[in-house]
Each structure stands twice: as structure tokens, then as C-alpha cells.
Scaffold this motif. Sequence first.
Motif, PDB file in Angstrom:
ATOM      1  N   VAL A 242     -97.533 -80.248 -61.901  1.00  0.00           N
ATOM      2  CA  VAL A 242     -96.570 -80.556 -62.965  1.00  0.00           C
ATOM      3  C   VAL A 242     -96.455 -79.386 -63.937  1.00  0.00           C
ATOM      4  O   VAL A 242     -95.351 -79.001 -64.351  1.00  0.00           O
ATOM      5  CB  VAL A 242     -96.999 -81.846 -63.695  1.00  0.00           C
ATOM      6  CG1 VAL A 242     -96.136 -82.065 -64.936  1.00  0.00           C
ATOM      7  CG2 VAL A 242     -96.891 -83.045 -62.755  1.00  0.00           C
ATOM      8  N   ARG A 243     -97.577 -78.798 -64.299  1.00  0.00           N
ATOM      9  CA  ARG A 243     -97.547 -77.673 -65.248  1.00  0.00           C
ATOM     10  C   ARG A 243     -96.761 -76.498 -64.669  1.00  0.00           C
ATOM     11  O   ARG A 243     -95.976 -75.860 -65.372  1.00  0.00           O
ATOM     12  CB  ARG A 243     -98.976 -77.257 -65.598  1.00  0.00           C
ATOM     13  CG  ARG A 243     -99.058 -76.081 -66.562  1.00  0.00           C
ATOM     14  CD  ARG A 243    -100.472 -75.914 -67.089  1.00  0.00           C
ATOM     15  NE  ARG A 243    -100.906 -77.060 -67.875  1.00  0.00           N
ATOM     16  CZ  ARG A 243    -102.097 -77.157 -68.457  1.00  0.00           C
ATOM     17  NH1 ARG A 243    -102.979 -76.159 -68.329  1.00  0.00           N
ATOM     18  NH2 ARG A 243    -102.426 -78.231 -69.157  1.00  0.00           N
ATOM     19  N   ASN A 244     -96.978 -76.199 -63.397  1.00  0.00           N
ATOM     20  CA  ASN A 244     -96.228 -75.104 -62.784  1.00  0.00           C
ATOM     21  C   ASN A 244     -94.728 -75.378 -62.790  1.00  0.00           C
ATOM     22  O   ASN A 244     -93.915 -74.480 -63.008  1.00  0.00           O
ATOM     23  CB  ASN A 244     -96.709 -74.880 -61.346  1.00  0.00           C
ATOM     24  CG  ASN A 244     -98.052 -74.183 -61.281  1.00  0.00           C
ATOM     25  OD1 ASN A 244     -98.656 -73.878 -62.309  1.00  0.00           O
ATOM     26  ND2 ASN A 244     -98.530 -73.928 -60.083  1.00  0.00           N
ATOM     27  N   LEU A 245     -94.350 -76.622 -62.552  1.00  0.00           N
ATOM     28  CA  LEU A 245     -92.929 -76.961 -62.524  1.00  0.00           C
ATOM     29  C   LEU A 245     -92.278 -76.811 -63.893  1.00  0.00           C
ATOM     30  O   LEU A 245     -91.210 -76.194 -64.022  1.00  0.00           O
ATOM     31  CB  LEU A 245     -92.747 -78.400 -62.018  1.00  0.00           C
ATOM     32  CG  LEU A 245     -92.904 -78.625 -60.515  1.00  0.00           C
ATOM     33  CD1 LEU A 245     -92.905 -80.118 -60.194  1.00  0.00           C
ATOM     34  CD2 LEU A 245     -91.774 -77.931 -59.750  1.00  0.00           C
ATOM     35  N   VAL A 246     -92.910 -77.367 -64.933  1.00  0.00           N
ATOM     36  CA  VAL A 246     -92.286 -77.312 -66.256  1.00  0.00           C
ATOM     37  C   VAL A 246     -92.330 -75.898 -66.824  1.00  0.00           C
ATOM     38  O   VAL A 246     -91.369 -75.448 -67.481  1.00  0.00           O
ATOM     39  CB  VAL A 246     -92.939 -78.328 -67.219  1.00  0.00           C
ATOM     40  CG1 VAL A 246     -92.700 -79.754 -66.738  1.00  0.00           C
ATOM     41  CG2 VAL A 246     -94.429 -78.076 -67.391  1.00  0.00           C
ATOM     42  N   GLU A 247     -93.405 -75.158 -66.569  1.00  0.00           N
ATOM     43  CA  GLU A 247     -93.461 -73.780 -67.051  1.00  0.00           C
ATOM     44  C   GLU A 247     -92.446 -72.902 -66.329  1.00  0.00           C
ATOM     45  O   GLU A 247     -91.851 -72.006 -66.935  1.00  0.00           O
ATOM     46  CB  GLU A 247     -94.877 -73.220 -66.874  1.00  0.00           C
ATOM     47  CG  GLU A 247     -95.882 -73.811 -67.859  1.00  0.00           C
ATOM     48  CD  GLU A 247     -97.254 -73.160 -67.734  1.00  0.00           C
ATOM     49  OE1 GLU A 247     -97.458 -72.399 -66.744  1.00  0.00           O
ATOM     50  OE2 GLU A 247     -98.112 -73.413 -68.598  1.00  0.00           O
ATOM     51  N   ASN A 248     -92.234 -73.153 -65.053  1.00  0.00           N
ATOM     52  CA  ASN A 248     -91.218 -72.398 -64.312  1.00  0.00           C
ATOM     53  C   ASN A 248     -89.826 -72.673 -64.880  1.00  0.00           C
ATOM     54  O   ASN A 248     -89.001 -71.751 -65.035  1.00  0.00           O
ATOM     55  CB  ASN A 248     -91.268 -72.785 -62.835  1.00  0.00           C
ATOM     56  CG  ASN A 248     -90.276 -72.018 -61.997  1.00  0.00           C
ATOM     57  OD1 ASN A 248     -90.488 -70.878 -61.619  1.00  0.00           O
ATOM     58  ND2 ASN A 248     -89.150 -72.651 -61.683  1.00  0.00           N
ATOM     59  N   ALA A 249     -89.550 -73.953 -65.226  1.00  0.00           N
ATOM     60  CA  ALA A 249     -88.244 -74.293 -65.795  1.00  0.00           C
ATOM     61  C   ALA A 249     -88.052 -73.654 -67.157  1.00  0.00           C
ATOM     62  O   ALA A 249     -86.959 -73.167 -67.489  1.00  0.00           O
ATOM     63  CB  ALA A 249     -88.109 -75.814 -65.893  1.00  0.00           C
ATOM     64  N   GLY A 253     -85.279 -70.841 -67.371  1.00  0.00           N
ATOM     65  CA  GLY A 253     -84.151 -71.675 -67.786  1.00  0.00           C
ATOM     66  C   GLY A 253     -83.260 -71.055 -68.829  1.00  0.00           C
ATOM     67  O   GLY A 253     -82.326 -71.695 -69.309  1.00  0.00           O
ATOM     68  N   ALA A 254     -83.541 -69.810 -69.215  1.00  0.00           N
ATOM     69  CA  ALA A 254     -82.715 -69.078 -70.182  1.00  0.00           C
ATOM     70  C   ALA A 254     -82.551 -69.848 -71.490  1.00  0.00           C
ATOM     71  O   ALA A 254     -81.471 -69.888 -72.084  1.00  0.00           O
ATOM     72  CB  ALA A 254     -81.342 -68.776 -69.580  1.00  0.00           C
ATOM     73  N   GLY A 255     -83.632 -70.473 -71.943  1.00  0.00           N
ATOM     74  CA  GLY A 255     -83.585 -71.189 -73.208  1.00  0.00           C
ATOM     75  C   GLY A 255     -82.898 -72.534 -73.150  1.00  0.00           C
ATOM     76  O   GLY A 255     -82.689 -73.170 -74.199  1.00  0.00           O
ATOM     77  N   SER A 256     -82.518 -73.007 -71.965  1.00  0.00           N
ATOM     78  CA  SER A 256     -81.824 -74.292 -71.856  1.00  0.00           C
ATOM     79  C   SER A 256     -82.817 -75.444 -71.983  1.00  0.00           C
ATOM     80  O   SER A 256     -84.033 -75.269 -71.939  1.00  0.00           O
ATOM     81  CB  SER A 256     -81.099 -74.384 -70.507  1.00  0.00           C
ATOM     82  OG  SER A 256     -82.031 -74.318 -69.444  1.00  0.00           O
ATOM     83  N   LYS A 257     -82.271 -76.622 -72.117  1.00  0.00           N
ATOM     84  CA  LYS A 257     -83.085 -77.829 -72.245  1.00  0.00           C
ATOM     85  C   LYS A 257     -83.701 -78.173 -70.888  1.00  0.00           C
ATOM     86  O   LYS A 257     -83.019 -78.184 -69.862  1.00  0.00           O
ATOM     87  CB  LYS A 257     -82.214 -78.981 -72.730  1.00  0.00           C
ATOM     88  CG  LYS A 257     -82.961 -80.282 -72.971  1.00  0.00           C
ATOM     89  CD  LYS A 257     -81.997 -81.335 -73.474  1.00  0.00           C
ATOM     90  CE  LYS A 257     -82.692 -82.651 -73.731  1.00  0.00           C
ATOM     91  NZ  LYS A 257     -81.737 -83.699 -74.197  1.00  0.00           N
ATOM     92  N   VAL A 258     -84.994 -78.442 -70.881  1.00  0.00           N
ATOM     93  CA  VAL A 258     -85.696 -78.817 -69.651  1.00  0.00           C
ATOM     94  C   VAL A 258     -85.826 -80.337 -69.618  1.00  0.00           C
ATOM     95  O   VAL A 258     -86.347 -80.944 -70.559  1.00  0.00           O
ATOM     96  CB  VAL A 258     -87.082 -78.160 -69.569  1.00  0.00           C
ATOM     97  CG1 VAL A 258     -87.828 -78.629 -68.319  1.00  0.00           C
ATOM     98  CG2 VAL A 258     -86.949 -76.647 -69.559  1.00  0.00           C
TER      99      VAL A 258
END
Length: 344
Positions: A242-249, A253-258
Motif C-alpha cells: 500500500v505504501r509503495n502504491l500511494v507514494e508512487n501516486a 501525480g504532478a501534484g494532483s489529488k490521490v
Amino acid sequence: MPDATRGPATRVPPGQRLFVRFYLALLASLLTAAVLFGLAHLRFDPVRAGLAIVGPRMHAMGFVVLLVAIALVVAAGAYPVVRRLTRRLERLQRSVEAWGDGQLATRVAVEGEDEVARLAASFNGAAARIEALVGAQKSLLANASHELRSPLARIRMAAELMAGQAAPAIQAELRRNVAELDQLIDEVLLASRLDAVGAVTSPPEEVDLTGLLAEECARVGATLQAGAHGMMGDPKLLRRMVRNLVENAVRYGAGSKVEVRLAAAGPAALRLDVCDGGPGIPESERERVFEPFYRVPGASETAGGVGLGLALVRQIARRHGGDAQCLPNGAGGCCFRVTLPRAR
């Protein structure tokens, strides 16, 4: 676990299986020979001793019954021979498929001395050599990663000691590089352990997946939409996934909402989506991003990451009986979807 990208083995229709086709061809040849023999017999020897007694019709019927009986006897005798050959080929096929799924210790029993036996022996020899090479590579990688921790600790200590003497920009860059190297070593070690088929892992525990997601989302400021869901698994590995997924986003993500969503996907599965509104990933690259150390062309190294995060996500998902894939986000950007089994 089996590699989900390969999909289940295609079931061959009964009429296309080797032993069925070989068996039918043998039967057809035998029946043709029997019919030709019968026609020749009727043509050149039409009068027999019992013909005047039983009549021509009864004689012909008895002859047909005799031919059918001969065909059945030959079929019953040929079946074990043909089936034994094709059963060995099927065992070889299953072993090759298991070996291709990552079970490198798979071997085939060598039976007989024919071509199939030689093929099985050749497969066993090649499989043993490749298993030894892969094992040596994994051992070297794990040992090298472990040995790197000592000099890394000394570098970190030296950086702390000279913190008051270097410029702030140099200090920040040094800390970033040390943290990146520490992350690389940690993820290489974890990847090596997960890659080892049959590696000893912690006994599965009941994991509150929703609570775990809430903690990781709060850490990076991502939004979460989820009901109360749990599963059986390794809590440390699931947290890393989960941490890898959210940190990757957050990183790409160019500052976009995750946005993170967790929902049921049927009675026995969960679906986890981690989406961002960044530049997205081209369709041709969506499978390659799960390869170790692969970066999408144009991705900046200054964003951080070592190229192992998504590879670990897929490894951990598959270790738990699920899988991971990259999908386009309808609003722009991309979504990483992980399917996992639900707690029973």
C-alpha cells in the motif's frame, strides 16, 4: 504462485488431444484393413461349408459380428500402449508449465529409453542448470545488498558529523542520496526474499485492510473511500504494498489529488484502486512498469524512487493470491488496481 499474466492453461478439446487422434487413426487403419479383408473374403470365397445350412444372410451377419469383435479386441489391446505414451507427454507438459510459472525445482520422471525419455532427461538437465544460475544470482544480490548496509551506515554517520560544515543545499542532497540508497538496499533485499519460491514467510494473520489504508492515506494526504474489509495475509508485506502504491501516486501525480478506493469485487475478492491525475502512463508501458528498475521514458530521477516499488507491489499481491495491473484513469492520469482475496 502462479504467474497471472500467463493465464490458466488452455484446455485442449478431446478431439484434438494427441492420444485421441493417434488412437482414432490406429482404429481407422485397423477397421479399413478388416473391411478390405472381409470384402476380399466374400469376393473370392463365397461358398463355405456352413453356408447351405445357415443361409447367406446369417452368414453375412456372423461375419460382420466377427469383424466388430476383432476391432474391439484390437482397440482394447492398443489403448494402454497409446495412452502410456501420451500420458508421459502430458506429464512433461505439466512440468514445463510449472517450471515456467517459477517453480524452478520441478523435474520430470525419466521413464524408458525412447525419444520421450531423452526429452525428459534433457529438460531435467537444463532446468537444473538454470535453477543453479538463478540461485547464484539471487544469493549474490542478497549478499551484496546486505553487505552494503555497513558502508551506508558509515556514510550516514559522516554526513551527520559534517552537517554544520557543508552548505544547506549540499546537506539536503546528501541526505536525499543516502535515503535513496537505503531504500534501494531495503527493496532489493525484500525482492530477493519474495522471489525465492518456497521462501519461509510469516504465518498469515487477519489484517484490517481498511485501517491499514487509512493510516497510509493520512500519511501522504490521499483521500480514501472504503468500507470495512479485511483479509488474511502478512501485515508487513501488505503495508509495504500500500505504501509503495500511494507514494508512487504522489511522486508521479504532478501534484494532483490521490484517490484510494477499496471495494468488494465479488464474494471472494477485494479490489484496491490507487488513482492520480498526473500525466499518466502510455498503454505500451503499462505492463513494463512492473519490471524491476524500469522507469517510464521521461520520468525524472529527481522525483525519487528506485524502480522497484511497483515490482514489489505485484510480487506481494501475487504472494497473497492476487495480482496488480495499471489502468487508465477516466479523468486523466492512471490507476493502479490490485485484486486480493477477502477474509473468509
